[in-house]
Motif scaffolding. Structure first.
Motif, PDB file in Angstrom:
ATOM      1  N   ASN A   1      87.816  45.760  42.045  1.00  0.00           N
ATOM      2  CA  ASN A   1      87.214  46.305  43.253  1.00  0.00           C
ATOM      3  C   ASN A   1      86.111  47.325  42.975  1.00  0.00           C
ATOM      4  N   SER A   2      85.725  47.519  41.725  1.00  0.00           N
ATOM      5  CA  SER A   2      84.696  48.501  41.400  1.00  0.00           C
ATOM      6  C   SER A   2      83.332  48.052  41.932  1.00  0.00           C
ATOM      7  N   GLY A   3      82.548  49.023  42.427  1.00  0.00           N
ATOM      8  CA  GLY A   3      81.235  48.684  42.959  1.00  0.00           C
ATOM      9  C   GLY A   3      80.317  48.093  41.919  1.00  0.00           C
ATOM     10  N   TRP A   4      80.354  48.626  40.686  1.00  0.00           N
ATOM     11  CA  TRP A   4      79.445  48.115  39.663  1.00  0.00           C
ATOM     12  C   TRP A   4      79.821  46.706  39.236  1.00  0.00           C
ATOM     13  N   ILE A   5      81.120  46.355  39.351  1.00  0.00           N
ATOM     14  CA  ILE A   5      81.531  44.980  39.058  1.00  0.00           C
ATOM     15  C   ILE A   5      80.950  44.032  40.096  1.00  0.00           C
ATOM     16  N   HIS A   6      80.969  44.442  41.351  1.00  0.00           N
ATOM     17  CA  HIS A   6      80.368  43.621  42.400  1.00  0.00           C
ATOM     18  C   HIS A   6      78.867  43.444  42.152  1.00  0.00           C
ATOM     19  N   GLY A   7      78.226  44.506  41.663  1.00  0.00           N
ATOM     20  CA  GLY A   7      76.812  44.392  41.324  1.00  0.00           C
ATOM     21  C   GLY A   7      76.555  43.366  40.238  1.00  0.00           C
TER      22      GLY A   7
END
Length: 396
Positions: free
Chosen positions: A114-120
Motif C-alpha cells: 500500500n506504499s505510495g511510492w510502490i503505486h508510483g
C-alpha cells in the motif's frame, strides 16, 4: 592477455553491468521487463535487431518459466556466449534475490503493497509497456493482416483467461501466418546468431527432463528435506506458463498446504516481491530463506530458475535454425504479430487495472510516457520520478 581475450572480458563486463542496472531498475513485472529490455538492448545499444528480439520474445512466451528472465539470458548468450547468458541472468536476478532473502531473515510480516511510492512504480510500468508496445507494433504489424492477427491474440487472451490460452493463441497465429505469408519474402533477414551448438542444446534439454523425472524419485527414496525443497521449487519452475503471477498457486500448494510455512508468512513475502525490481520468481528465495535461512534461499534460487535456464539454452540452437527456414518465416510473422496482442492483454490486465485508478494516476502515466518516448530520458530517471510522483499523489 591478448587483445581477443581482453575484448571478450570487456564484453562480459558490459553484459554484467547493463543487466545489473536493469535488475535494479526494472519494476512492474514481466511485460514491463520486456519494455525495459527493448529500450536498452534494441534501441539504445543495438545488441539485437527488432525482428530477432521479437522472435526471442515469442519463443520465451511459448516456453514454461519466467519469460523476461529467459529473454535476458538469450540476449546475453547472443552477445557473449553461454557465459554471457549466465552473467546476464545473475545481473538481472541477484539484486532482488539478495533483498528478498534479507527480508525473510530480518523482517517479520513486512508489507509494502500500500506504499505510495510502490503505486508510483506501477504507473512507471504503464508508461514503459505502452512505449514498448507502440514500438513493436510499428515494426511487427505493418499491414492489415498482421494487425488482424494481433487483434485476434488480444481478444482471445482477454476473453479466455487460462494458463493454456497464450500457447493456443501463439500456435493458431503461427498457423494463420504460415498460410497467409507462405510466399512472403522479407527484405530484412535477422542479423543475430546464438552461438550454441545443437549438441549443447540437446544436453541441456536432456538434463531438464532428467531432473524433472529423477527428483521426485530421489525425494521419495531419501526423505531429505533439501531434496524435497529442490524438487518442489524445480517442479514449480518447470510447469508454470504465463509468468511470475501464475507460479503463486503452485508454490502455495507446495509450501503452505504442504506444511512448510503458514499462509501469513507466504502472503507477506508475495506482497514484498511485488515491490522488487527484476523477476517475480525471486519470491522463491524468500520462501527458501523462511524455511532454512540464507542456505535455503540460495537453494530455492537455483532450483526455481534452473528449468528456465536449461530450456532457453536447450531450445535456442534449434530455434535459431528454424526461424531462418523459408517455410517457417511466414508462421513467425504471424507469431510476432500475436506477441503484440499478448503484450496489449498484459498491458490492460494486470498493469493498467492495478495502476490507474484516478485522473492523477493517468496524468502521471502520461507525463512518464512523454519523458520516455519524446524526451528520451533514461529509464532509471523515469523510475525515480515515478516513485516520487506516486508518493506525492498518496499525500493528496
Amino acid at each position: 592477455m591478448n587483445s581477443k581475450k581482453l575484448n571478450y572480458f570487456k564484453t562480459l563486463t558490459e553484459v554484467l553491468f547493463i543487466s545489473t542496472r536493469l535488475g535494479l531498475t526494472s519494476f512492474g513485472g514481466p511485460t514491463a521487463h520486456l519494455g525495459y529490455f527493448r529500450n536498452e538492448y534494441v534501441e539504445q545499444r543495438k545488441w539485437i535487431d527488432e525482428k530477432s528480439y521479437a522472435d526471442l520474445v515469442a519463443l520465451c512466451q511459448f516456453l514454461p518459466g519466467p519469460a523476461s528472465s529467459q529473454v535476458g539470458i538469450g540476449i546475453g548468450v547472443m552477445r557473449a556466449g553461454v557465459l554471457g547468458g549466465i552473467l546476464a541472468f545473475l545481473g538481472f536476478t541477484l539484486p532482488s534475490v539478495i533483498v528478498m532473502i534479507l527480508l525473510a531473515i530480518l523482517l517479520d510480516g513486512f508489507h509494502l503493497g500500500n506504499s505510495g511510492w510502490i503505486h508510483g512504480l506501477k504507473i512507471v510500468a504503464v508508461a514503459v509497456v505502452a512505449h514498448a508496445i507502440l514500438g513493436m507494433a510499428e515494426n511487427l504489424t505493418p499491414d492489415v493482416k498482421r494487425k488482424a492477427i494481433a487483434l485476434f491474440a488480444l481478444v482471445g487472451t482477454i476473453i479466455w483467461q487460462s494458463v493454456f490460452s497464450q500457447i493456443v493463441v501463439i500456435l493458431l497465429s503461427g498457423l494463420f501466418g504460415y498460410f497467409i505469408y507462405k510466399q512472403h519474402k522479407e527484405s530484412d533477414e535477422p542479423t543475430t546468431y546464438f552461438p550454441i551448438s545443437r549438441r549443447w542444446g540437446f544436453v541441456c534439454l536432456t538434463f531438464f527432463f532428467g531432473l524433472l523425472i529423477l527428483l521426485p524419485v530421489l525425494r521419495e527414496a531419501t526423505s531429505l528435506n533439501w531434496i524435497a525443497m529442490f524438487d518442489s521449487f524445480y517442479r514449480s519452475g518447470s510447469l508454470v506458463f504465463g509468468g511470475g503471477h501464475v507460479v503463486l498457486p503452485l508454490l502455495e500448494r507446495e509450501f503452505v498446504t504442504g506444511g512448510w510455512m503458514d499462509k501469513e508468512a507466504f502472503l507477506a513475502g508475495y506482497g514484498a516481491a511485488q515491490a522488487m525490481p527484476g523477476p517475480l520468481f525471486t519470491f522463491a528465495p524468500y520462501l527458501g530463506a523462511v524455511i532454512n535461512g540464507w542456505q535455503g534461499g540460495i537453494l530455492a534460487t537455483i532450483a526455481i530458475f534452473m528449468p528456465a535456464f536449461l530450456l532457453i539454452l536447450g531450445t535456442l540452437p534449434f530455434w535459431d535454425n528454424l526461424r531462418r527456414n523459408p517455410n517457417i518465416k511466414g508462421a513467425l510473422l504471424g507469431v510476432n504479430a500475436a506477441v503484440v496482442g499478448l503484450l496489449l492483454t498484459a498491458f490492460y490486465q494486470p498493469i493498467w487495472t492495478s495502476s490507474i485508478y484516478t485522473p492523477m494516476d493517468f496524468a502521471l502515466a502520461a507525463l512518464l510516457f512523454s519523458m520516455l518516448a519524446f524526451w528520451k530520458l533514461p529509464p532509471w530517471i523515469i523510475v525515480v520520478i515515478g516513485a516520487v510522483g506516486g508518493y506525492l499523489i498518496s499525500l493528496l
